[in-house]
Design a protein around this motif. Sequence first.
Motif, short mmCIF file in Angstrom:
data_model
loop_
_atom_site.label_atom_id
_atom_site.label_comp_id
_atom_site.label_asym_id
_atom_site.label_seq_id
_atom_site.Cartn_x
_atom_site.Cartn_y
_atom_site.Cartn_z
N TRP A 299 0.83 -1.24 0.02
CA TRP A 299 -0.11 0.06 0.00
C TRP A 299 0.78 1.10 -0.05
O TRP A 299 0.54 2.28 -0.84
N SER B 210 -11.68 -5.70 -7.04
CA SER B 210 -11.00 -5.94 -6.23
C SER B 210 -9.58 -6.60 -6.35
O SER B 210 -8.74 -6.26 -6.00
N SER C 162 -6.95 0.41 4.74
CA SER C 162 -6.63 -0.78 3.82
C SER C 162 -5.58 -1.57 4.74
O SER C 162 -5.87 -2.87 4.52
N ALA D 133 -8.52 -3.95 6.08
CA ALA D 133 -9.21 -5.00 5.16
C ALA D 133 -8.98 -6.16 5.04
O ALA D 133 -7.79 -6.64 5.09
N ILE E 263 -13.76 0.02 6.73
CA ILE E 263 -13.08 -0.06 5.59
C ILE E 263 -13.69 0.62 4.36
O ILE E 263 -13.64 0.23 3.28
N ILE F 156 -12.15 1.89 1.29
CA ILE F 156 -11.57 0.76 0.34
C ILE F 156 -12.78 0.21 -0.60
O ILE F 156 -12.56 -0.09 -1.68
#
Length: 544
Positions: free
Chosen positions: A321, A463, A487, A490, A511, A514
């Motif tokens: 990330w 996703s 993130s 998640a 989340i 996201i």
Amino acid sequence: MMGKSDLRPAEFPRLEHYEPSGFMLPTSHYDAKKADRAVAFIENLRHTKGKWAGKRFWLLPWQEQIIRDVFGIVKENGKRQFLTAYVEIPKKNGKSELAAAVALYLLYGDNEPSAEVYGCAADRQQASIVYDVAKQMIAQSPALEKRSKVIDSVKRVVNYSNAGFYQVLSAEVGTKHGLNVSGLVFDELHAQPNRKLWDVMTKGSGDAREQPLFFAITTAGNDRNSVCWEQHQLAMDILKGRKADPTYYPVVYGLSDEEDWNEEENWYKANPSLGYTIQIDRVRNLYRQALDNPADENNFKQLRLNMWVSSIGGWIPEHVWDWGSKPVDTAALEGRTCYAGLDLSSTTDITAFVLVFPPESQDAPYIVLPYFWLPEETLDLRVRRDHVMYDVWEKQGYICTTEGNVVHYGFIEQFIDDLGRKFHIKEIAFDRWGAVQMAQDLEDMGFTMVQFGQGFRDMSPPSKELMRLLLEKRIRHGGNPVLRWMSGNAVVKRDPAGNIKPDKEKSTEKIDGIVALVMALDRCIRHKDDTEGSVYDERELLIF
């Protein structure tokens, strides 16, 4: 007459040359007699476990440095400069033995009348680990044993010579007020579910003492919104010169996110007792297991290298990330086409609106701009209840608040309308549940609204595409801390066919951002590929 077990082993290193800590006040000085007294006391104790059991507790160089700094550096009045010592170190480096030795010195060797030394941890069982080591050390020391009464039923050691005691405390916070703490040994701070116990034991509890010592010793954790992470950050800020607190003594052994955890030489950097309390072959075996299993990898990094990992079993690796954290030039995006995802949640929860800008060239990244809202009147309550830094993020401008105790949808609609004048928002994907009226209002404002299901059918392709783009370093989100937190929270749900979707129920915390990002990315990619052939031709839903 000393036996062989009383002689320092030739291969056992000691601190060759002591240099006082660089955190001394100009008016402070090093009192060698006080430091020598603490070192001598501890080195006359005996180990309780493993091959060293029954042998004298010869301090390793890193341990002796801590003891000499904490107990030897004093102010003009002769009292200790440091009131709090934060020691962060991987497991199996002699952490419990050092903590027990410090607790015993505070009880027997600190010349504190009616000493009150407390042992705390996430629960009574964890706190009892240090107590059990201390109890066994007392049993192996005739000089201490004859001055003591050990009461196992309440986890208490009484020192008859100064009317003091060492007491293990349970985790209930309500019974801790009014203590007159002279010493605190706080084990595994990272496991604390909230900050309440730490605050009660360290804020005001030692005011009646001239030199109380709060000694925290812990491994790294996986919650970057915890009291332990707060102490870790303070320690790192002091170590790197970003902050100054002359009462705070920081020690952090471990690897940063940028350092290579695969390099064996880095293992020694993180484990100052490697080769003594833990053998390299054992670490190598754990490393090989970590290579084969992502869950073992997180455990290895956290427990053996003292790295702050994201929530165990998460979907998006933290370092992956963070590849997208390069700053985003918002002004340069004005007028550009983008697509949005809206996760409305409930009226009292976080609302997330995320814009995704398609790349302008083949090698350019997708750019992500997230926005978040919470009700203003419930902000402080949520900070106390959830132990998340919503208030800090609000002050930094990463979260907006709307008036009242519920999310003001009209305010958000106007905000989105203003964004629509700045950026060319072609579509807004939304979850129909709970968002029908706002979707209608936004449509009346001229936006194209697209219903987006939350099942595998709609969520799985984008996703998977999000993860692919992250791994290719083609997502740039600017390091927004709220989205970064989400993130890390998640977790994905998988069906038997291998489809995935973010799972709000199993994820550790919120989340919403996201989910909104996945929806926005879906619309962005579908339109980008209208003329090129959709990537979903290859990544569509899997069906048995």
